[in-house]
Design a protein around this motif. Structure first.
Motif, PDB file in Angstrom:
ATOM      1  N   TRP A   1     -29.893-114.241   1.119  1.00  0.00           N
ATOM      2  CA  TRP A   1     -29.307-113.192   0.289  1.00  0.00           C
ATOM      3  C   TRP A   1     -27.809-113.402   0.111  1.00  0.00           C
ATOM      4  O   TRP A   1     -27.272-113.265  -0.998  1.00  0.00           O
ATOM      5  CB  TRP A   1     -29.569-111.799   0.884  1.00  0.00           C
ATOM      6  CG  TRP A   1     -30.784-111.159   0.316  1.00  0.00           C
ATOM      7  CD1 TRP A   1     -31.978-110.934   0.938  1.00  0.00           C
ATOM      8  CD2 TRP A   1     -30.932-110.664  -1.014  1.00  0.00           C
ATOM      9  NE1 TRP A   1     -32.859-110.338   0.071  1.00  0.00           N
ATOM     10  CE2 TRP A   1     -32.240-110.164  -1.135  1.00  0.00           C
ATOM     11  CE3 TRP A   1     -30.102-110.608  -2.119  1.00  0.00           C
ATOM     12  CZ2 TRP A   1     -32.722-109.597  -2.313  1.00  0.00           C
ATOM     13  CZ3 TRP A   1     -30.579-110.051  -3.305  1.00  0.00           C
ATOM     14  CH2 TRP A   1     -31.875-109.556  -3.383  1.00  0.00           C
ATOM     15  N   LEU A   2     -27.105-113.733   1.198  1.00  0.00           N
ATOM     16  CA  LEU A   2     -25.664-113.959   1.089  1.00  0.00           C
ATOM     17  C   LEU A   2     -25.365-115.157   0.198  1.00  0.00           C
ATOM     18  O   LEU A   2     -24.370-115.166  -0.530  1.00  0.00           O
ATOM     19  CB  LEU A   2     -25.048-114.133   2.479  1.00  0.00           C
ATOM     20  CG  LEU A   2     -25.056-112.882   3.355  1.00  0.00           C
ATOM     21  CD1 LEU A   2     -24.457-113.175   4.718  1.00  0.00           C
ATOM     22  CD2 LEU A   2     -24.324-111.723   2.686  1.00  0.00           C
ATOM     23  N   ALA A   3     -26.248-116.154   0.214  1.00  0.00           N
ATOM     24  CA  ALA A   3     -26.078-117.311  -0.667  1.00  0.00           C
ATOM     25  C   ALA A   3     -26.271-116.915  -2.129  1.00  0.00           C
ATOM     26  O   ALA A   3     -25.510-117.348  -3.005  1.00  0.00           O
ATOM     27  CB  ALA A   3     -27.049-118.418  -0.274  1.00  0.00           C
ATOM     28  N   LEU A   4     -27.276-116.094  -2.415  1.00  0.00           N
ATOM     29  CA  LEU A   4     -27.498-115.628  -3.785  1.00  0.00           C
ATOM     30  C   LEU A   4     -26.298-114.820  -4.278  1.00  0.00           C
ATOM     31  O   LEU A   4     -25.817-115.014  -5.397  1.00  0.00           O
ATOM     32  CB  LEU A   4     -28.777-114.786  -3.860  1.00  0.00           C
ATOM     33  CG  LEU A   4     -29.072-114.128  -5.208  1.00  0.00           C
ATOM     34  CD1 LEU A   4     -29.164-115.144  -6.340  1.00  0.00           C
ATOM     35  CD2 LEU A   4     -30.343-113.294  -5.116  1.00  0.00           C
TER      36      LEU A   4
ATOM     37  N   MET B   1     -19.577-125.461  -2.871  1.00  0.00           N
ATOM     38  CA  MET B   1     -18.821-124.474  -2.114  1.00  0.00           C
ATOM     39  C   MET B   1     -19.647-124.166  -0.870  1.00  0.00           C
ATOM     40  O   MET B   1     -20.807-123.783  -0.992  1.00  0.00           O
ATOM     41  CB  MET B   1     -18.611-123.216  -2.963  1.00  0.00           C
ATOM     42  CG  MET B   1     -17.752-122.130  -2.336  1.00  0.00           C
ATOM     43  SD  MET B   1     -18.522-121.047  -1.108  1.00  0.00           S
ATOM     44  CE  MET B   1     -19.862-120.324  -1.975  1.00  0.00           C
ATOM     45  N   ILE B   2     -19.060-124.360   0.285  1.00  0.00           N
ATOM     46  CA  ILE B   2     -19.742-124.087   1.547  1.00  0.00           C
ATOM     47  C   ILE B   2     -19.030-122.923   2.227  1.00  0.00           C
ATOM     48  O   ILE B   2     -17.808-122.915   2.336  1.00  0.00           O
ATOM     49  CB  ILE B   2     -19.696-125.317   2.492  1.00  0.00           C
ATOM     50  CG1 ILE B   2     -20.255-126.561   1.811  1.00  0.00           C
ATOM     51  CG2 ILE B   2     -20.388-125.017   3.807  1.00  0.00           C
ATOM     52  CD1 ILE B   2     -21.732-126.578   1.577  1.00  0.00           C
TER      53      ILE B   2
ATOM     54  N   ASP C   1     -28.242-121.751  -1.434  1.00  0.00           N
ATOM     55  CA  ASP C   1     -29.088-121.822  -0.246  1.00  0.00           C
ATOM     56  C   ASP C   1     -28.305-121.258   0.926  1.00  0.00           C
ATOM     57  O   ASP C   1     -27.083-121.361   0.976  1.00  0.00           O
ATOM     58  CB  ASP C   1     -29.512-123.257   0.043  1.00  0.00           C
ATOM     59  CG  ASP C   1     -30.696-123.331   1.013  1.00  0.00           C
ATOM     60  OD1 ASP C   1     -31.454-122.344   1.111  1.00  0.00           O
ATOM     61  OD2 ASP C   1     -30.863-124.367   1.664  1.00  0.00           O
ATOM     62  N   GLY C   2     -29.025-120.667   1.846  1.00  0.00           N
ATOM     63  CA  GLY C   2     -28.411-120.133   3.052  1.00  0.00           C
ATOM     64  C   GLY C   2     -29.244-120.487   4.255  1.00  0.00           C
ATOM     65  O   GLY C   2     -30.443-120.745   4.150  1.00  0.00           O
ATOM     66  N   GLY C   3     -28.603-120.519   5.392  1.00  0.00           N
ATOM     67  CA  GLY C   3     -29.321-120.832   6.611  1.00  0.00           C
ATOM     68  C   GLY C   3     -28.558-120.363   7.832  1.00  0.00           C
ATOM     69  O   GLY C   3     -27.407-119.933   7.744  1.00  0.00           O
ATOM     70  N   CYS C   4     -29.229-120.439   8.941  1.00  0.00           N
ATOM     71  CA  CYS C   4     -28.593-120.120  10.216  1.00  0.00           C
ATOM     72  C   CYS C   4     -29.254-120.976  11.289  1.00  0.00           C
ATOM     73  O   CYS C   4     -30.445-121.244  11.234  1.00  0.00           O
ATOM     74  CB  CYS C   4     -28.692-118.636  10.543  1.00  0.00           C
ATOM     75  SG  CYS C   4     -30.329-117.930  10.366  1.00  0.00           S
TER      76      CYS C   4
ATOM     77  N   VAL D   1     -23.708-120.652   4.030  1.00  0.00           N
ATOM     78  CA  VAL D   1     -24.284-120.699   2.692  1.00  0.00           C
ATOM     79  C   VAL D   1     -23.673-121.854   1.918  1.00  0.00           C
ATOM     80  O   VAL D   1     -22.575-122.322   2.231  1.00  0.00           O
ATOM     81  CB  VAL D   1     -24.074-119.376   1.912  1.00  0.00           C
ATOM     82  CG1 VAL D   1     -24.676-118.196   2.648  1.00  0.00           C
ATOM     83  CG2 VAL D   1     -22.607-119.140   1.610  1.00  0.00           C
ATOM     84  N   ALA D   2     -24.394-122.285   0.893  1.00  0.00           N
ATOM     85  CA  ALA D   2     -23.873-123.289  -0.028  1.00  0.00           C
ATOM     86  C   ALA D   2     -24.199-122.873  -1.453  1.00  0.00           C
ATOM     87  O   ALA D   2     -25.259-122.299  -1.716  1.00  0.00           O
ATOM     88  CB  ALA D   2     -24.483-124.659   0.263  1.00  0.00           C
TER      89      ALA D   2
END
Length: 127
Positions: free
Chosen positions: A47-50, A32-33, A11-14, A23-24
């Motif tokens: 996308w960066l989380a994937l 991993m965070i 999962d990712g967020g801002c 991301v996690a």
């Protein structure tokens, strides 16, 4: 006894959106965070989380895995069901480069409440 497929949640967020990306990735009870991964919108963060989830699998030598995330649009783009445009196209290219020439990684959409990585990110920002 057969080994079970490893579930890797991402999962990712801002906050705010757009804003600083975090991301996690959660698998096998480990989280991993990644924080302060640049600026962007929620789709960039997903996308960066994937990509981080796929990197997690590769770095640990996990061969039989499924990447589970709650962003329907990112999952659909990663699977080639809908086109990735703009910045998403660059993220898709990075994902495919990391995936290499073997079988395409399994990516599945799950509900937000089932996403252990999303739960881990939410714990960073108690309400």
């Amino acid at each position: 006894m057969t080994a079970r497929r490893t579930k890797i949640f991402f999962d990712g967020g801002c906050r705010p959106n757009p804003g600083p990306i975090e991301v996690a990735v959660v698998a096998g009870g480990a989280a991993m965070i990644g924080r302060s991964l640049g600026e962007g919108g929620s789709i960039d963060a997903e996308w960066l989380a994937l990509i981080a989830a796929l990197r997690f699998a590769r770095e640990r030598g996990i061969d039989d895995f499924v990447l589970l995330g709650d962003s329907a649009s990112v999952v659909a783009q990663a699977l080639g069901r809908v086109p990735a445009r703009g910045a998403a196209a660059a993220h898709l290219a990075a994902f495919r480069d990391l995936a290499g020439t073997g079988p395409a990684p399994r990516v599945r959409h799950i509900g937000r409440a089932q996403n252990l990585a999303g739960i881990a990110l939410a714990k960073l920002h108690p309400r």
